[in-house]
Design a protein around this motif. Structure first.
Motif, PDB file in Angstrom:
ATOM      1  N   UNK A   1      52.119  48.587 -73.088  1.00 31.59           N
ATOM      2  CA  UNK A   1      51.504  48.600 -74.293  1.00 31.59           C
ATOM      3  C   UNK A   1      50.061  49.106 -74.195  1.00 31.59           C
ATOM      4  N   UNK A   2      49.604  49.091 -73.140  1.00 30.94           N
ATOM      5  CA  UNK A   2      48.261  49.388 -73.066  1.00 30.94           C
ATOM      6  C   UNK A   2      48.023  50.837 -72.059  1.00 30.94           C
ATOM      7  N   UNK A   3      49.039  50.897 -71.231  1.00 32.94           N
ATOM      8  CA  UNK A   3      49.096  52.170 -70.318  1.00 32.94           C
ATOM      9  C   UNK A   3      50.407  52.754 -70.496  1.00 32.94           C
ATOM     10  N   UNK A   4      50.697  53.927 -71.272  1.00 33.74           N
ATOM     11  CA  UNK A   4      51.871  54.564 -71.012  1.00 33.74           C
ATOM     12  C   UNK A   4      52.324  55.600 -70.105  1.00 33.74           C
ATOM     13  N   UNK A   5      51.998  54.949 -68.802  1.00 36.17           N
ATOM     14  CA  UNK A   5      52.017  55.822 -67.645  1.00 36.17           C
ATOM     15  C   UNK A   5      52.262  54.496 -66.604  1.00 36.17           C
ATOM     16  N   UNK A   6      52.119  55.219 -65.394  1.00 32.10           N
ATOM     17  CA  UNK A   6      52.248  54.642 -63.956  1.00 32.10           C
ATOM     18  C   UNK A   6      51.060  54.693 -63.067  1.00 32.10           C
ATOM     19  N   UNK A   7      49.952  55.066 -63.821  1.00 28.76           N
ATOM     20  CA  UNK A   7      48.575  55.245 -63.081  1.00 28.76           C
ATOM     21  C   UNK A   7      48.064  54.199 -62.362  1.00 28.76           C
ATOM     22  N   UNK A   8      46.876  54.273 -61.548  1.00 29.43           N
ATOM     23  CA  UNK A   8      46.447  53.098 -61.071  1.00 29.43           C
ATOM     24  C   UNK A   8      45.997  51.870 -62.049  1.00 29.43           C
ATOM     25  N   UNK A   9      45.482  52.220 -63.360  1.00 29.70           N
ATOM     26  CA  UNK A   9      45.101  51.204 -64.155  1.00 29.70           C
ATOM     27  C   UNK A   9      46.240  50.623 -64.532  1.00 29.70           C
ATOM     28  N   UNK A  10      47.440  50.987 -64.741  1.00 30.52           N
ATOM     29  CA  UNK A  10      48.531  50.377 -65.115  1.00 30.52           C
ATOM     30  C   UNK A  10      48.955  49.255 -64.043  1.00 30.52           C
ATOM     31  N   UNK A  11      49.009  49.737 -62.817  1.00 35.82           N
ATOM     32  CA  UNK A  11      49.533  48.950 -61.595  1.00 35.82           C
ATOM     33  C   UNK A  11      48.482  47.808 -61.460  1.00 35.82           C
ATOM     34  N   UNK A  12      47.196  47.919 -61.725  1.00 36.76           N
ATOM     35  CA  UNK A  12      46.147  47.112 -61.703  1.00 36.76           C
ATOM     36  C   UNK A  12      46.386  45.929 -62.626  1.00 36.76           C
ATOM     37  N   UNK A  13      46.642  46.449 -63.831  1.00 35.59           N
ATOM     38  CA  UNK A  13      46.884  45.321 -64.900  1.00 35.59           C
ATOM     39  C   UNK A  13      48.419  44.568 -64.683  1.00 35.59           C
ATOM     40  N   UNK A  14      49.255  45.263 -64.248  1.00 39.37           N
ATOM     41  CA  UNK A  14      50.445  44.561 -63.671  1.00 39.37           C
ATOM     42  C   UNK A  14      50.349  43.517 -62.759  1.00 39.37           C
ATOM     43  N   UNK A  15      49.444  43.775 -61.620  1.00 38.92           N
ATOM     44  CA  UNK A  15      49.292  42.809 -60.689  1.00 38.92           C
ATOM     45  C   UNK A  15      48.299  41.607 -61.360  1.00 38.92           C
ATOM     46  N   UNK A  16      47.565  41.893 -62.310  1.00 41.11           N
ATOM     47  CA  UNK A  16      46.936  40.635 -63.134  1.00 41.11           C
ATOM     48  C   UNK A  16      47.552  39.833 -63.708  1.00 41.11           C
ATOM     49  N   UNK A  17      48.806  40.457 -64.335  1.00 42.90           N
ATOM     50  CA  UNK A  17      49.606  39.633 -65.175  1.00 42.90           C
ATOM     51  C   UNK A  17      50.754  38.926 -64.071  1.00 42.90           C
ATOM     52  N   UNK A  18      51.097  39.324 -62.937  1.00 41.61           N
ATOM     53  CA  UNK A  18      52.275  38.705 -62.098  1.00 41.61           C
ATOM     54  C   UNK A  18      51.856  38.990 -60.832  1.00 41.61           C
ATOM     55  N   UNK A  19      52.210  37.771 -60.049  1.00 43.69           N
ATOM     56  CA  UNK A  19      51.858  38.005 -58.538  1.00 43.69           C
ATOM     57  C   UNK A  19      53.308  38.470 -57.596  1.00 43.69           C
ATOM     58  N   UNK A  20      54.299  38.634 -58.487  1.00 46.77           N
ATOM     59  CA  UNK A  20      55.451  38.958 -57.901  1.00 46.77           C
ATOM     60  C   UNK A  20      56.139  40.464 -57.858  1.00 46.77           C
ATOM     61  N   UNK A  21      55.286  41.517 -58.025  1.00 48.88           N
ATOM     62  CA  UNK A  21      55.435  42.740 -57.836  1.00 48.88           C
ATOM     63  C   UNK A  21      56.251  43.058 -56.762  1.00 48.88           C
ATOM     64  N   UNK A  22      55.956  43.018 -55.628  1.00 53.98           N
ATOM     65  CA  UNK A  22      56.385  43.334 -54.445  1.00 53.98           C
ATOM     66  C   UNK A  22      57.544  42.764 -54.041  1.00 53.98           C
ATOM     67  N   UNK A  23      57.712  41.276 -54.346  1.00 56.50           N
ATOM     68  CA  UNK A  23      58.902  40.873 -54.049  1.00 56.50           C
ATOM     69  C   UNK A  23      60.026  41.065 -55.193  1.00 56.50           C
ATOM     70  N   UNK A  24      59.632  41.171 -56.193  1.00 58.72           N
ATOM     71  CA  UNK A  24      60.738  41.648 -57.213  1.00 58.72           C
ATOM     72  C   UNK A  24      61.367  42.989 -57.160  1.00 58.72           C
ATOM     73  N   UNK A  25      60.304  43.985 -56.735  1.00 62.28           N
ATOM     74  CA  UNK A  25      60.967  45.305 -56.565  1.00 62.28           C
ATOM     75  C   UNK A  25      61.904  45.461 -55.550  1.00 62.28           C
TER      76      UNK A  25
END
Length: 233
Positions: free
Chosen positions: A195-219
């Motif tokens: 909703x804030x970043x319509x891409x998969x750039x560095x800012x996108x992943x930085x915000x994902x990691x702010x919202x959830x601690x589970x990225x690596x395990x979930x992927x």
């Protein structure tokens, strides 16, 4: 598109189901796995020789086998089979004379009615539960993050767990209701971040990691177990 797969011998002792689709819009040959049919879907541009497509398939035998193999472990919505629900195993119990449709008691999913309707009834039950569960989880994260989608759609997709449109509409696969909590948490965070970043750039992943601690395990979980959930039926 052909509705019945052709059984193609790609190598000795390697026969795979193949679905053929010809598309006037296609610019090149494409090959992907259809998890529902547990088959290889080949899309051909108009006039593309099928013999050439077969040669390409044979060159991709190892890739095809690696992606078809997990689908053999796909959960089946049948009596006495065990399926995951929110990451926990539940056994399907058929009670033909009972009333109530489908309900849960402990680690069991009870299904009433005729046996031939069990798969559809379990599917409908999981879809409805997905709408409630995923909807509640999305609203909770939207409230804490300040990222509010215009709408949530629950769909059945063959390859994508979720998406976010430029209009703010988020789509999630109902099959996520079978996945563990941390996987759902990550995927909801992923789509809300769009909703804030319509891409998969560095800012996108930085915000994902702010919202959830589970990225690596979930992927990692999705890479190992995701294909079988997409093939569940």
């Amino acid at each position: 598109m052909s509705t019945t797969p052709d059984l193609i011998d790609l190598a000795p002792d390697c026969r795979v189901p193949v679905l053929w689709k010809t598309s006037a819009r296609a610019r090149r040959l494409s090959v992907r796995i259809d998890p529902r049919r547990q088959a290889v879907l080949v899309t051909l541009p108009s006039g593309f020789p099928r013999t050439q497509a077969l040669d390409f398939l044979k060159s991709q035998t190892r890739w095809i086998n690696r992606r078809l193999a997990p689908l053999q472990q796909a959960p089946a919505f049948l009596p006495d089979r065990t399926i995951p629900l929110e990451g926990k195993p539940h056994t399907i119990i058929h009670q033909p004379a009972a009333r109530g449709g489908v309900w849960i008691e402990g680690d069991k999913i009870f299904v009433s009615g005729a046996e031939e309707f069990i798969t559809r009834r379990v599917t409908d039950f999981l879809r409805a539960r997905a709408r409630l569960t995923l909807g509640a989880e999305l609203r909770a994260m939207a409230s804490t993050s300040g990222l509010h989608p215009a709408r949530l759609d629950i769909r059945d997709t063959s390859s994508r767990w979720g998406s976010c449109s430029s209009s703010g509409r988020i789509m999630l696969s109902w099959r996520l209701v079978m996945a563990p909590d941390l996987v759902r948490h990550y995927l909801i965070a992923h789509e809300l971040t769009h909703l804030r970043h319509m891409n998969h750039g560095p800012a996108f992943w930085a915000l994902v990691d702010q919202l959830t601690p589970h990225r690596r395990q979930a992927e990692a979980w999705l890479k190992q177990h995701g294909p079988s959930l997409l093939g569940a039926q």
